[in-house]
Design an enzyme around this catalytic site. Structure first.
Site, mmCIF file in Angstrom:
data_model
loop_
_atom_site.group_PDB
_atom_site.id
_atom_site.type_symbol
_atom_site.label_atom_id
_atom_site.label_comp_id
_atom_site.label_asym_id
_atom_site.label_seq_id
_atom_site.Cartn_x
_atom_site.Cartn_y
_atom_site.Cartn_z
ATOM 1 N N CYS A 78 -2.023 -0.554 7.535
ATOM 2 C CA CYS A 78 -1.283 0.711 7.423
ATOM 3 C C CYS A 78 -1.394 1.527 8.707
ATOM 4 C CB CYS A 78 -1.789 1.492 6.220
ATOM 5 S SG CYS A 78 -1.384 0.659 4.656
ATOM 6 N N GLU A 116 1.024 3.817 1.867
ATOM 7 C CA GLU A 116 1.551 4.225 3.175
ATOM 8 C C GLU A 116 2.771 3.391 3.582
ATOM 9 O OE1 GLU A 116 -1.587 3.353 2.332
ATOM 10 O OE2 GLU A 116 -3.025 4.031 3.830
ATOM 11 N N HIS A 164 0.860 -1.189 0.000
ATOM 12 C CA HIS A 164 0.000 0.000 0.000
ATOM 13 C C HIS A 164 0.895 1.237 0.000
ATOM 14 C CE1 HIS A 164 -4.017 -1.798 1.727
ATOM 15 N NE2 HIS A 164 -3.626 -2.395 0.620
ATOM 16 N N CYS A 201 -5.991 1.541 6.129
ATOM 17 C CA CYS A 201 -6.563 0.265 6.556
ATOM 18 C C CYS A 201 -5.875 -0.184 7.854
ATOM 19 C CB CYS A 201 -6.349 -0.773 5.445
ATOM 20 S SG CYS A 201 -4.639 -1.373 5.321
#
Lengths: 153, 153
Positions: free
Chosen positions: A86, A55, A53, A83
């Site tokens: 993260c 992040e 992801h 999420c």
């Protein structure tokens, strides 16, 4: 640079991800003096990496740059509410502030879902500023999925 | 090989981490036919990477090996109950089963804390078998922190 400038950079990362067929989420990691430590985009599919992801990619890059597993006094700008994975990484990295654009009622874990930073078991909670350039950030995802629905299958 | 054999491998990874001064947590990722896809250990400090928990390292390695961001029909063995970050990654990777050794009342996110897989917002929940070789797995951490407390500072 202003908060909206940093978020604009994150939006541009998300746009670049969309052009590669990735769910468009972008992130920018900013150091204590306002310097950009990392710009990153979701790259799960391209990398075959479910942890890639935006992040996580940004945090890893900034930590490598600083030679430290903690990003003290650093701030993260991301186009979508993080999420659980993260949000957990943000706590581990000890980030100072989290700015996010669009809320995510399904997958979010900051102001939605498990609201990780509000839990007593969370060892570090950043200051959270949600809804920064919310409309533009939400449009990224809406447009991406609308386009995919209209593609010949 | 049996479940306890795989967990023994994870314990050996944790022991190797402790020898490097890392919080001793180890993980093993096993494919659909029982093949070991990855053995990994916590390496946060060595890598200056707050995301380099054993589980994340194992998932990334197994995904790279299979060329897929989803680890369908794969199982993860880890010596400690996963944190929110790692539980989130396990869901993203679509793992079939999670075996863990010691529970973690402070940092765990499976049977403790936010109990991520039990939440309605969780898009994939693996089958969970906790407490496999619990005593040996808990001792790893107890011994590690006892030793550190007795070191001259």
């Amino acid at each position: 640079m202003s908060d909206t400038d940093y978020m604009q950079m994150a939006i541009e990362q998300a746009q670049a991800a969309a052009q590669q067929g990735e769910v468009p989420v972008g992130a920018v990691l900013v150091g204590p003096n306002g310097e950009v430590l990392a710009r990153a985009q979701n790259q799960m599919r391209r990398q075959n990496d479910p942890t890639a992801h935006a992040e996580i990619v940004a945090i890893r890059e900034a930590c490598a740059k600083l030679g430290n597993s903690r990003l003290i006094d650093c701030d993260l700008y991301v186009t979508l509410e993080p999420c659980p994975m993260c949000a957990g990484a943000i706590a581990h990295a000890r980030l100072r502030r989290l700015y996010y654009g669009a809320g995510d009622s399904k997958g979010g874990a900051v102001d939605n879902g498990v609201a990780l930073f509000a839990q007593s078991t969370c060892h570090h909670a950043p200051e959270v500023i949600g809804g920064l350039r919310e409309g533009a950030c939400a449009d990224l995802l809406t447009d991406f999925f609308a386009l995919r629905r209209n593609e010949p299958s």
